[in-house]
Design an enzyme around this catalytic site. Structure first.
Site, PDB file in Angstrom:
ATOM      1  N   LYS A  97       0.812  -1.217   0.000  1.00 14.29           N
ATOM      2  CA  LYS A  97       0.000   0.000   0.000  1.00 14.29           C
ATOM      3  C   LYS A  97       0.844   1.264   0.000  1.00 14.29           C
ATOM      4  O   LYS A  97       2.010   1.271   0.380  1.00 14.29           O
ATOM      5  CB  LYS A  97      -0.981  -0.023   1.167  1.00 14.29           C
ATOM      6  CG  LYS A  97      -2.146  -0.987   0.852  1.00 14.29           C
ATOM      7  CD  LYS A  97      -3.338  -0.857   1.751  1.00 14.29           C
ATOM      8  CE  LYS A  97      -4.449  -1.789   1.224  1.00 14.29           C
ATOM      9  NZ  LYS A  97      -5.541  -1.934   2.179  1.00 14.29           N
TER      10      LYS A  97
ATOM     11  N   ARG B 149      -3.623  -9.955   5.044  1.00 14.52           N
ATOM     12  CA  ARG B 149      -3.994 -10.018   3.625  1.00 14.52           C
ATOM     13  C   ARG B 149      -2.829  -9.513   2.781  1.00 14.52           C
ATOM     14  O   ARG B 149      -2.443  -8.355   2.890  1.00 14.52           O
ATOM     15  CB  ARG B 149      -5.244  -9.156   3.411  1.00 14.52           C
ATOM     16  CG  ARG B 149      -5.801  -9.166   1.999  1.00 14.52           C
ATOM     17  CD  ARG B 149      -7.068  -8.304   1.924  1.00 14.52           C
ATOM     18  NE  ARG B 149      -7.630  -8.290   0.596  1.00 14.52           N
ATOM     19  CZ  ARG B 149      -7.219  -7.504  -0.391  1.00 14.52           C
ATOM     20  NH1 ARG B 149      -6.222  -6.670  -0.187  1.00 14.52           N
ATOM     21  NH2 ARG B 149      -7.782  -7.558  -1.575  1.00 14.52           N
TER      22      ARG B 149
HETATM   23  C1  7PJ Z   1      -8.248  -4.356   1.522  1.00 11.08           C
HETATM   24  C2  7PJ Z   1      -9.298  -5.139   1.068  1.00 11.08           C
HETATM   25  C3  7PJ Z   1      -7.984  -4.302   2.917  1.00 11.08           C
HETATM   26  C4  7PJ Z   1      -9.808  -5.832   3.215  1.00 11.08           C
HETATM   27  C5  7PJ Z   1      -8.382  -4.151  -0.616  1.00 11.08           C
HETATM   28  C6  7PJ Z   1      -5.395  -3.431  -2.020  1.00 11.08           C
HETATM   29  C7  7PJ Z   1      -6.627  -2.619  -2.200  1.00 11.08           C
HETATM   30  N1  7PJ Z   1     -10.073  -5.887   1.904  1.00 11.08           N
HETATM   31  N2  7PJ Z   1      -9.366  -5.008  -0.269  1.00 11.08           N
HETATM   32  N3  7PJ Z   1      -8.786  -5.066   3.718  1.00 11.08           N
HETATM   33  N4  7PJ Z   1      -7.678  -3.755   0.453  1.00 11.08           N
HETATM   34  N5  7PJ Z   1     -10.546  -6.553   4.062  1.00 11.08           N
HETATM   35  O1  7PJ Z   1      -5.392  -4.638  -1.979  1.00 11.08           O
HETATM   36  O2  7PJ Z   1      -4.343  -2.768  -1.949  1.00 11.08           O
HETATM   37  O3  7PJ Z   1      -7.100  -3.600   3.417  1.00 11.08           O
HETATM   38  S1  7PJ Z   1      -8.120  -3.633  -2.252  1.00 11.08           S
END
Ligand code: 7PJ
Length: 275
Positions: free
Chosen positions: A219, A253
């Site tokens: 990020k 994640r």
């Molecule tokens: C997140 C997400 C996050 C959850 C994305 C990226 C942007 N879902 N989906 N948490 N970020 N739960 O992957 O950089 O931080 S999309």
């Protein structure tokens, strides 16, 4: 403990959720388009690398991303769900749309990851009749405009109270506490100062009594701190994953599963967490 569809996780160590984008515009994959077949192959690679959960996304939620129709999203996500059904890991679907949630759950999804925290009409009801886990994430504003001027009086308190209210809404809709995961939503309507405060004080969310998910992988906050382009953020992402795990995150994640898994093996050994 987390009930996650076909799986029950004891959470004695942090789980790794591998990101599987089936979108043309996911920022950190450098604009790569994953067709369903390519996404299935990538998913199997992430399982080999040690993913516990795969998060299948057919709609990019990055700042400024285009909207995707329900039909297009389903065309992207359903073949990947089917193709990975026997991969041996839990399958999460990253969507904000009630209709996509319903179709994904009917197709066997173990988890719904909703950056909108089940606020769309019918979304709570779509989840209530299943055994699937759900991730309730905080964001301020919509992906199209959220980074324009994020504003908080006290970001940690406001995100905390929002998540508390969404947990209450989920419980009231009949979703068992053991199925609920929360996420402060790094980068979703937050500036660098907000993101730093949330990671620094991640432990403040533990009193909500449900497992915490952290998504920091590649990020822009990492790029801003360490002056790195998106393709060069792997090491910074691993550091952020370790910090989140040490502050109590139970699901991390990530794009870079192997690197994160290696690092978390060290964390688990030193902290005395099960492997
Ligand atoms: C997140 C997400 C996050 C959850 C994305 C990226 C942007 N879902 N989906 N948490 N970020 N739960 O992957 O950089 O931080 S999309």
């Amino acid at each position: 403990m987390l009930i996650c569809g076909r799986f029950t996780f004891d959470l004695s160590r942090p789980l790794i959720m591998g990101i599987l984008n089936v979108t043309p515009d996911s920022f950190s994959d450098g604009g790569l388009f994953y067709s369903p077949q390519q996404a299935i192959e990538q998913g199997l690679r992430l399982v080999e690398e040690g993913a516990d959960i795969l998060d299948i996304g057919g709609e990019s939620t990055r700042p400024g991303a285009a909207l995707v129709s329900e039909q297009d999203e389903l065309k992207r996500v359903l073949p990947v769900l089917a193709g990975l059904a026997d991969a041996g890991v839990a399958l999460s679907v990253d969507t904000q749309k009630t209709a996509v949630m319903r179709a994904a759950l009917a197709a066997g999804a173990d988890m719904v990851n909703d950056v909108n925290a089940l606020q769309q009409a019918g979304a709570l009801a779509a989840l209530s009749g299943s055994k699937a886990a759900v991730c309730l994430m905080h964001k301020q504003g919509d992906p199209q405009t959220m980074q324009q001027l994020p504003l908080y009086h006290d970001v940690v308190a406001e995100v905390h109270d929002f998540l508390q209210a969404r947990i209450a809404a989920a419980l009231a809709a009949g979703i068992a506490r053991e199925r609920i995961v929360i996420d402060p939503g790094f980068g979703f309507g937050k500036n660098l100062e907000h993101n730093v405060a949330l990671l620094r004080q991640l432990r403040d969310f533990q009193d909500l009594g449900v497992p915490l998910l952290a998504g920091l992988s590649r990020k822009s906050m990492l790029g801003k701190i360490a002056d790195l382009e998106v393709q060069d953020r792997v090491h910074a992402s691993v550091a952020a994953a370790v910090l989140a795990a040490l502050r109590g995150a139970k699901i991390i994640r990530v794009h870079d599963v192997k690197a994160t898994r290696d690092a978390l093996k060290i964390v688990n050994a030193i902290e005395g967490w099960d492997e």
